[in-house]
Scaffold this motif. Structure first.
Motif, PDB file in Angstrom:
ATOM      1  N   GLN A 251       0.937  -1.160   0.135  1.00 13.64           N
ATOM      2  CA  GLN A 251       0.003  -0.106   0.090  1.00 13.64           C
ATOM      3  C   GLN A 251       0.787   1.275  -0.004  1.00 13.64           C
ATOM      4  O   GLN A 251       0.359   2.468  -0.598  1.00 13.64           O
ATOM      5  N   ALA A 252       1.998   1.363   0.766  1.00 15.58           N
ATOM      6  CA  ALA A 252       2.902   2.586   0.677  1.00 15.58           C
ATOM      7  C   ALA A 252       3.466   2.606  -0.721  1.00 15.58           C
ATOM      8  O   ALA A 252       3.807   3.837  -0.998  1.00 15.58           O
ATOM      9  N   GLU A 253       3.833   1.789  -0.982  1.00 10.19           N
ATOM     10  CA  GLU A 253       4.598   1.575  -2.625  1.00 10.19           C
ATOM     11  C   GLU A 253       3.760   2.231  -3.706  1.00 10.19           C
ATOM     12  O   GLU A 253       3.978   2.879  -4.516  1.00 10.19           O
ATOM     13  N   ALA A 254       2.266   1.785  -3.532  1.00  9.24           N
ATOM     14  CA  ALA A 254       1.433   2.269  -4.401  1.00  9.24           C
ATOM     15  C   ALA A 254       1.147   3.620  -4.128  1.00  9.24           C
ATOM     16  O   ALA A 254       1.014   4.364  -5.210  1.00  9.24           O
ATOM     17  N   ILE A 255       1.125   4.280  -3.127  1.00 10.70           N
ATOM     18  CA  ILE A 255       1.137   5.715  -2.770  1.00 10.70           C
ATOM     19  C   ILE A 255       2.148   6.307  -3.326  1.00 10.70           C
ATOM     20  O   ILE A 255       1.994   7.439  -3.841  1.00 10.70           O
ATOM     21  N   GLU A 256       3.292   5.856  -3.102  1.00 12.85           N
ATOM     22  CA  GLU A 256       4.576   6.552  -3.848  1.00 12.85           C
ATOM     23  C   GLU A 256       4.448   6.546  -5.348  1.00 12.85           C
ATOM     24  O   GLU A 256       4.900   7.629  -5.954  1.00 12.85           O
ATOM     25  N   ILE A 257       3.849   5.412  -6.168  1.00 13.28           N
ATOM     26  CA  ILE A 257       3.850   5.418  -7.338  1.00 13.28           C
ATOM     27  C   ILE A 257       2.623   6.613  -7.671  1.00 13.28           C
ATOM     28  O   ILE A 257       2.796   7.319  -9.020  1.00 13.28           O
ATOM     29  N   ALA A 258       1.785   6.628  -6.856  1.00 18.27           N
ATOM     30  CA  ALA A 258       0.737   7.803  -7.048  1.00 18.27           C
ATOM     31  C   ALA A 258       1.437   9.176  -7.086  1.00 18.27           C
ATOM     32  O   ALA A 258       0.952  10.136  -7.705  1.00 18.27           O
ATOM     33  N   ARG A 259       2.319   9.344  -5.983  1.00 15.82           N
ATOM     34  CA  ARG A 259       2.841  10.560  -5.939  1.00 15.82           C
ATOM     35  C   ARG A 259       3.767  11.023  -7.272  1.00 15.82           C
ATOM     36  O   ARG A 259       3.788  12.002  -7.612  1.00 15.82           O
ATOM     37  N   GLN A 260       4.558  10.093  -7.796  1.00 19.28           N
ATOM     38  CA  GLN A 260       5.292  10.425  -8.705  1.00 19.28           C
ATOM     39  C   GLN A 260       4.332  10.417 -10.199  1.00 19.28           C
ATOM     40  O   GLN A 260       4.598  11.298 -11.025  1.00 19.28           O
ATOM     41  N   ARG A 261       3.249   9.917 -10.121  1.00 19.80           N
ATOM     42  CA  ARG A 261       2.435  10.259 -11.301  1.00 19.80           C
ATOM     43  C   ARG A 261       1.949  11.674 -11.271  1.00 19.80           C
ATOM     44  O   ARG A 261       1.769  12.298 -12.470  1.00 19.80           O
ATOM     45  N   SER A 262       1.376  11.942 -10.282  1.00 23.68           N
ATOM     46  CA  SER A 262       0.989  13.428  -9.870  1.00 23.68           C
ATOM     47  C   SER A 262       2.095  14.488 -10.332  1.00 23.68           C
ATOM     48  O   SER A 262       1.893  15.296 -11.111  1.00 23.68           O
ATOM     49  N   ALA A 263       3.429  14.312 -10.055  1.00 23.71           N
ATOM     50  CA  ALA A 263       4.554  15.051 -10.364  1.00 23.71           C
ATOM     51  C   ALA A 263       4.565  14.984 -11.903  1.00 23.71           C
ATOM     52  O   ALA A 263       4.791  16.108 -12.642  1.00 23.71           O
ATOM     53  N   ALA A 264       4.569  14.070 -12.544  1.00 23.43           N
ATOM     54  CA  ALA A 264       4.665  13.736 -13.853  1.00 23.43           C
ATOM     55  C   ALA A 264       3.491  14.351 -14.724  1.00 23.43           C
ATOM     56  O   ALA A 264       3.825  14.954 -15.704  1.00 23.43           O
ATOM     57  N   GLU A 265       2.331  14.311 -14.130  1.00 23.33           N
ATOM     58  CA  GLU A 265       1.117  15.080 -14.739  1.00 23.33           C
ATOM     59  C   GLU A 265       1.506  16.571 -14.743  1.00 23.33           C
ATOM     60  O   GLU A 265       0.969  17.120 -15.735  1.00 23.33           O
ATOM     61  N   HIS A 266       1.910  17.057 -13.494  1.00 25.23           N
ATOM     62  CA  HIS A 266       2.274  18.601 -13.532  1.00 25.23           C
ATOM     63  C   HIS A 266       3.203  19.209 -14.513  1.00 25.23           C
ATOM     64  O   HIS A 266       2.957  20.108 -14.873  1.00 25.23           O
ATOM     65  N   ALA A 267       3.991  18.072 -14.605  1.00 22.00           N
ATOM     66  CA  ALA A 267       5.121  18.458 -15.669  1.00 22.00           C
ATOM     67  C   ALA A 267       4.661  18.449 -16.861  1.00 22.00           C
ATOM     68  O   ALA A 267       5.211  19.447 -17.775  1.00 22.00           O
ATOM     69  N   LEU A 268       3.621  17.570 -17.398  1.00 20.25           N
ATOM     70  CA  LEU A 268       3.192  17.617 -18.826  1.00 20.25           C
ATOM     71  C   LEU A 268       2.272  18.700 -19.060  1.00 20.25           C
ATOM     72  O   LEU A 268       2.028  19.394 -20.024  1.00 20.25           O
TER      73      LEU A 268
END
Length: 508
Positions: A251-268
């Motif tokens: 569950q913690a690693e899934a949250i980390e993946i969600a955090r990285q996706r949010s940052a990638a979405e912001h960059a895009l």
């Protein structure tokens, strides 16, 4: 009857004016600028990392900035990526800034070309003056009164380009404008590649999120099974604690993946020229990339790189500036004149007797010849030559960097094929081992720790496979970018960047 001496003077004058004009025209055709030759570069006979079937022939790289690159991202067959690329080309602020720099360079070229033509001005106004008695050849105590002089006149000035100073300036400005256009294309290509790579990065993270969602669901079911067996007294609390730990870790690693996706979405979102708060992209896991760049790429592709074109145009501009520095050692001829009316009364200003004209330099002399300046012109010439050598080195380095980037991406794609095959085998083996460990655990032949290790290994191998899929997609984009933005020389469609560039440049 004219005096013989007067006739000789008249004939001399009659011959001198055409002679001076002829001499001026001859000198205007002379240029002391060095002849520009494109710097030679060392090129390999073939790509080292290309597949064996690639065409081994190669030739000297020549920037071909005018060739059409096309909408290369459509090769991925992704409608969402196509839409994002169009939005980025229309709204990205860095691209608009590059377009503005291009417009500035073109305006500077227009300014340099204007020096080839005469400059004509018109003026009107009074002047009030009181000359001193001494300036009029009178005693110092002689009376002198103030007078008002009204003028309405046109002035013209023109510099004859005797030794190519103006022509060299135009050449330098023209090369700079072409360099700015190549830099615009470079920013444009970088933007297109960044959008594609960020997009595939998000798709990779979507696949990882999907993987962790399935892992969390699996570990939740495993925890229920372990909890039931613990409640029945079949296992110790140690297995229950391990099962809870594995679930919480997933569950913690899934949250980390969600955090990285949010940052990638912001960059895009920033690449698309809009605030992150107003942008969102639905989740869609990445698929195995089916696009393969042809191994036998034609040599012209490397020539299409805009950064190489920009570096070469910088060399041409530096060469022209050497000509400007050389021309400073030679005479300059400036022709000026004024024609109009002068009167002490405004009402009489436009009367025919009030006409006046001046032919020749209004200030200074017509022909100026530099004699001594303490070595300033020599220093400027040395600086211009050194700047030329610097730009030559930068151009050759740009070519070397281009070769390296192509080789790197060719090697990445070739080795990723092998790595994908090996990773697929690892995923299959890990999944088989995990299934066997579950069966053996139910039968009581292995501990729950073996089940945990097997599940972890499956997750790691599947995650590695997802990352390889993302790496392959980004390496494909990287190769296309290294080749200058595609491998088709077909003309672009009407929706292509040529239209977008014109829109950007003309938009206030």
């Amino acid at each position: 009857m004219k005096h013989p001496d007067t006739m000789k003077t008249t004939q001399r004058t009659a011959w001198t004016a055409p002679s001076v004009l002829l001499l001026t025209l001859i000198l205007a055709g002379c240029s002391v600028a060095p002849v520009y030759d494109k710097p030679a570069v060392d090129t390999p006979a073939a790509y080292k990392e290309a597949a064996p079937e690639a065409d081994p022939r190669w030739k000297t790289a020549r920037p071909a900035e005018a060739l059409a690159r096309g909408q290369w991202w459509t090769v991925f067959g992704d409608a969402e990526l196509d839409r994002l690329e169009d939005r980025a080309l229309a709204a990205n602020q860095n691209l608009k800034a590059a377009a503005a720099r291009l417009a500035q360079a073109r305006a500077m070229l227009g300014s340099a070309r204007a020096e080839r033509y005469p400059e004509l001005n018109a003026g009107f106004g009074p002047s009030r003056q009181r000359p001193s008695p001494a300036s009029r050849g009178l005693p110092d105590d002689a009376p002198s009164s103030a007078t008002t002089l009204w003028r309405a006149q046109a002035t013209v000035s023109y510099e004859a380009d005797l030794f190519g100073r103006i022509a060299s300036g135009v050449d330098a400005a023209s090369a700079q404008a072409e360099q700015s256009e190549a830099l615009f294309r470079s920013v444009q290509l970088a933007l297109q590649a960044d959008v594609a790579q960020n997009y595939f990065r998000m798709r990779e993270l979507d696949a990882e999120q999907q993987l962790y969602a399935a892992t969390v669901a699996l570990r939740e079911r495993s925890l229920k099974l372990v909890q039931r067996r613990f409640d029945e007294g079949d296992i110790s609390e140690l297995d229950l604690a391990r099962s809870r730990t594995e679930l919480a870790s997933a569950q913690a690693e899934a949250i980390e993946i969600a955090r990285q996706r949010s940052a990638a979405e912001h960059a895009l979102a920033i690449l698309l020229g809009q605030p992150p708060a107003s942008f969102g992209l639905p989740a869609r896991p990445i698929a195995r990339m089916a696009v393969t760049i042809p191994a036998g790429l034609p040599s012209e592709l490397l020539e299409r790189r805009p950064d190489i074109a920009a570096a070469e145009r910088a060399v041409a501009a530096a060469n022209a500036r050497v000509g400007i520095a050389r021309a400073a050692f030679f005479p300059r001829l400036s022709l000026t004149g004024a024609l109009g009316y002068e009167s002490g009364e405004l009402g009489n200003l436009l009367d025919w007797p009030a006409r006046a004209f001046v032919l020749g330099p209004l200030v200074g002399t017509a022909l100026t010849l530099p004699i001594f300046d303490g070595g300033r012109r020599s220093a400027e010439l040395e600086r211009a030559r050194a700047a030329y050598e610097e730009d030559v080195a930068n151009y050759r380095q740009a070519v070397l960097d281009a070769f390296r980037e192509v080789e790197d991406n060719l090697a990445s794609l070739r080795l990723l094929d092998e790595q994908n095959r090996a990773q697929d085998a690892a995923v299959a083996s890990a999944a088989r081992a995990a299934g066997l460990s579950q069966i053996q655990y139910r039968e009581g032949s292995v501990s729950y720790l073996d089940v945990i290790d097997a599940d972890r290994n499956v997750l790691q191998q599947r995650r590695a496979a997802v990352r390889l899929d993302g790496e392959r997609a980004r390496a494909t984009v990287g190769l296309i970018r290294a080749l200058g933005g595609g491998w088709s020389e077909a003309p672009p469609s009407t929706a292509m960047v040529g239209t977008s560039m014109a829109t950007i440049i003309t938009t206030p």
